[in-house]
Structures are given as C-alpha cells and as structure tokens.
Design a protein around this motif. Structure first.
Motif, PDB file in Angstrom:
ATOM      1  N   HIS A 100       0.780  -1.266  -0.178  1.00 57.55           N
ATOM      2  CA  HIS A 100      -0.004   0.154  -0.246  1.00 57.55           C
ATOM      3  C   HIS A 100       0.968   1.236   0.107  1.00 57.55           C
ATOM      4  CE1 HIS A 100      -3.859   2.091   2.196  1.00 57.55           C
ATOM      5  NE2 HIS A 100      -3.215   2.565   1.308  1.00 57.55           N
TER       6      HIS A 100
ATOM      7  N   HIS B 165      -4.786   6.696  -5.168  1.00 58.40           N
ATOM      8  CA  HIS B 165      -6.222   6.827  -4.959  1.00 58.40           C
ATOM      9  C   HIS B 165      -7.059   6.890  -6.445  1.00 58.40           C
ATOM     10  CE1 HIS B 165      -5.958   7.526  -0.451  1.00 58.40           C
ATOM     11  NE2 HIS B 165      -4.851   8.553  -0.869  1.00 58.40           N
TER      12      HIS B 165
ATOM     13  N   ASP C 116       1.100   2.501   3.735  1.00 54.80           N
ATOM     14  CA  ASP C 116       0.394   3.403   3.164  1.00 54.80           C
ATOM     15  C   ASP C 116       1.289   4.664   3.238  1.00 54.80           C
ATOM     16  OD1 ASP C 116      -1.910   4.907   2.358  1.00 54.80           O
ATOM     17  OD2 ASP C 116      -2.844   4.654   4.260  1.00 54.80           O
TER      18      ASP C 116
ATOM     19  N   GLU D 152      -6.080   2.420  -4.412  1.00 52.89           N
ATOM     20  CA  GLU D 152      -7.185   2.345  -3.405  1.00 52.89           C
ATOM     21  C   GLU D 152      -8.430   3.027  -3.970  1.00 52.89           C
ATOM     22  OE1 GLU D 152      -5.488   4.338  -0.146  1.00 52.89           O
ATOM     23  OE2 GLU D 152      -6.708   3.493   1.196  1.00 52.89           O
TER      24      GLU D 152
ATOM     25  N   HIS E  46       1.549   5.430  -2.210  1.00 53.55           N
ATOM     26  CA  HIS E  46       1.137   6.423  -3.066  1.00 53.55           C
ATOM     27  C   HIS E  46       2.219   7.322  -3.672  1.00 53.55           C
ATOM     28  CE1 HIS E  46      -3.125   5.976  -1.354  1.00 53.55           C
ATOM     29  NE2 HIS E  46      -2.756   5.598  -0.369  1.00 53.55           N
TER      30      HIS E  46
ATOM     31  N   HIS F   5       3.169   7.875   1.879  1.00 58.71           N
ATOM     32  CA  HIS F   5       2.759   9.067   1.009  1.00 58.71           C
ATOM     33  C   HIS F   5       3.803  10.172   0.812  1.00 58.71           C
ATOM     34  CE1 HIS F   5      -1.501   7.852   1.912  1.00 58.71           C
ATOM     35  NE2 HIS F   5      -1.943   8.905   0.849  1.00 58.71           N
TER      36      HIS F   5
HETATM   37 FE    FE Z   1      -3.740   4.978   1.171  1.00 55.84          FE
END
Ligand code: FE
Ligand code: AMP
Ligand code: ZN
Ligand code: FE
Length: 288
Positions: free
Chosen positions: A10, A42, A252, A66, A12, A254
């Motif tokens: 996961h 996303h 996750d 996602e 981004h 970023h």
């Molecule tokens: Fe996410």
C-alpha cells in the motif's frame, strides 16, 4: 517467495497524493530493502506504466489502486477505502467508475476551496490543481495550500477539526462499496479493505458489514497499519480468521505528506501468495 521476503502492499505516488514520482517510488522501495511493493494510488492506475518502466532489478511490482468507497447502509453514509490488486485497468465499468470519482474529487476540492475563501482564507483552486500536477486530487493537496498560506505548520495539523478534518470537510461522490467489490472482482482483481478500524480518521463500519462484504467477494483485511492501535490490529486479525480472509500489513507511504516510511508494516508471504493466486487481471511485474 522466501519466508523473509519484505512485502509492502500500500503506497501512494504523485499519481495521487504521494510526493515521490512512481519511478522514484520503486527506486525508494528497493533502497528500503523491499522485495515486493504495491503501487495503490487513489482512484487511478496512471502511475503504473512509469513504475514498471523504472522497476529496479530484484523488486516485484504489484499494480493496484485504492478505491474511494462509501457504505450507504447508515445515514450519513460512511466513507471507506478498498485496496484493489492486479485488476484489468481496461475493464470498462471499473475504469469509468474511477474516472467519475476523480471528477467528483475535483468538484469537492473546489467546493472546499470556496468554503475556505468565503471565510477569508487565501487559497486558490488553480494553485492546488497545479500542485496535484495531473494526479488524483485529495485533501493533502489542499493541506499544502494551507501550509503555503502559513495557516498550519504540518499536514497533520491541516487534518485537525478546525480545518480539513471537520470544519472544512465535505463528502465526495464515492463508489458504493458493494459495487466496488463486484467491479474489482469482475476485472480480475483482488479487493482488500484498507485500514478498516482506523477510527482516529473518522467513523468506521461495523463488523457485520465486513461479514457481508466477505460474502460479496472481499478477499482480505489490512490489519497492520499506522492508524490501527495494537488492539485494533488484533481485532482485525481475529475477524479475518473467522471469515477466512487474508490479512495484510502495509505502510500506506505518502512521501513527505506523511511521516510513515516504506516497509514500516509488511505483509506475510502466504497472504501475498494468496493475492497473486486469486488475481486474474494483470500479473505481478519483476524486472529481468
Ligand atoms: Fe492509502
Ligand atoms: P481524501 O482522499 O481527499 O479524502 O483525503 C484523504 C487522504 O488524506 C488520505 O488518503 C491520507 O493520505 C490523508 N490523510 C487523512 N487523514 C490524515 C491525517 N490525519 N494526517 C495526514 N494525512 C491524512
Ligand atoms: Zn492518500
Ligand atoms: Fe486509505
């Protein structure tokens, strides 16, 4: 896949609200010692090609996204995120739904900016769009505008209740979660519920919804995530065991929009292999 493989499912990139370009993200993943990384921007697959082209030797890329979803079983509906792995990006219904959600994000972003402006806050929509640089627009891009305007010091502060977390928070037109699970499956993908117990971000859905989603084709639950407490992780693991769902753990990541580092949480090789085994859309990519 060796038992010690490091799998982060996961992340981004600049294709949505991360700060590393897809090519830099896969290089950073290799530098972080990962064996497998999933790119899950996303509501878009726009970063896939650049990530594949830049893939370092020894790293396997899982192409994913996602999806911004909503459960309409209560009023007001509860937003939730569905990770989708290895689906066919050309499946027309799913592709159309993703395009629709990206437009809905822009409409919502513009409305949030108008609310801010009405209160005399100097932010500009065109500047925020430019900051997103063609990627899926999200609140982290608006947070950057608040930082530039000197109104908050950090992204975390921008997500506080006085700003994007509550006062200037507006819903967007998300995908019905049951429809999203069905579309991902029919595109040959594997749906996994992202951070299902992240109550610190807002309202969460009840376990009986997860039971129903499992019956509808949900494949797994993300347990190890920075927004879950140890008790929440354990709860998710127990629920997954009861329902026969696979369990993932992920950063996750970023970039600089969050503090979490690549590989901060990882997925076990058996769960990873189950995902790959279920997928019928696209394959994992490994460079020669
Ligand atoms: Fe996410
Ligand atoms: P949006 O998709 O536009 O609703 O924005 C949600 C995104 O904002 C999430 O995917 C995270 O990247 C980020 N986010 C949500 N809550 C926070 C928070 N408390 N601090 C920093 N980033 C957050
Ligand atoms: Zn995000
Ligand atoms: Fe999420």
């Amino acid at each position: 896949m060796s038992a010690s493989a490091r799998v982060d499912l996961h992340t981004h990139s600049t294709a949505s609200d991360g700060t590393l370009r897809p090519a830099d993200l896969v290089r950073a993943a290799a530098d972080a010692g990962l064996d497998v990384v999933a790119l899950t921007d996303h509501d878009t697959t726009a970063g896939w090609a650049d990530a594949v082209a830049a893939l370092p030797r020894g790293l396997t890329l899982i192409r994913g996204a996602e999806l911004s979803c909503r459960w309409f079983g209560v009023e007001p509906a509860i937003p939730l995120h569905l990770l989708a792995y290895l689906f066919d990006p050309d499946e027309p219904e799913l592709a159309a739904e993703l395009a629709r959600v990206r437009r809905a994000r822009e409409e919502r972003g513009e409305r949030i900016v108008r609310l801010l402006q009405a209160d005399g806050i100097p932010v500009s929509w065109s500047e925020i769009l430019a900051g997103a640089a063609g990627g899926t627009v999200g609140r982290p891009h608006i947070a950057q505008a608040l930082i530039r305007a000197g109104l908050v010091a950090t992204t975390t502060e921008a997500f506080g209740p006085d700003w994007l977390g509550e006062r200037y928070r507006l819903p967007k037109d998300d995908i019905d979660v049951f429809r999203a699970v069905a579309l991902v499956r029919s595109a040959g993908g594997v749906p996994v519920f992202a951070h299902p117990r992240a109550s610190r971000r807002g309202r969460i859905v009840p376990d009986d919804l997860i039971v129903r989603l499992a019956a509808a084709g949900l494949a797994g639950l993300e347990a190890d995530h920075e927004d879950h407490s140890p008790a929440e992780r354990e709860h998710v693991r127990r629920l997954a065991a009861e329902l026969g769902l696979l369990v993932t753990g992920s950063s996750d990541f970023h970039g600089t929009h969050k503090t979490v580092r690549l590989g901060a949480f990882t997925t076990g090789p058996k769960a990873y292999e189950r995902i790959v085994g279920l997928a019928r859309g696209v394959t994992p990519v490994a460079s020669g």
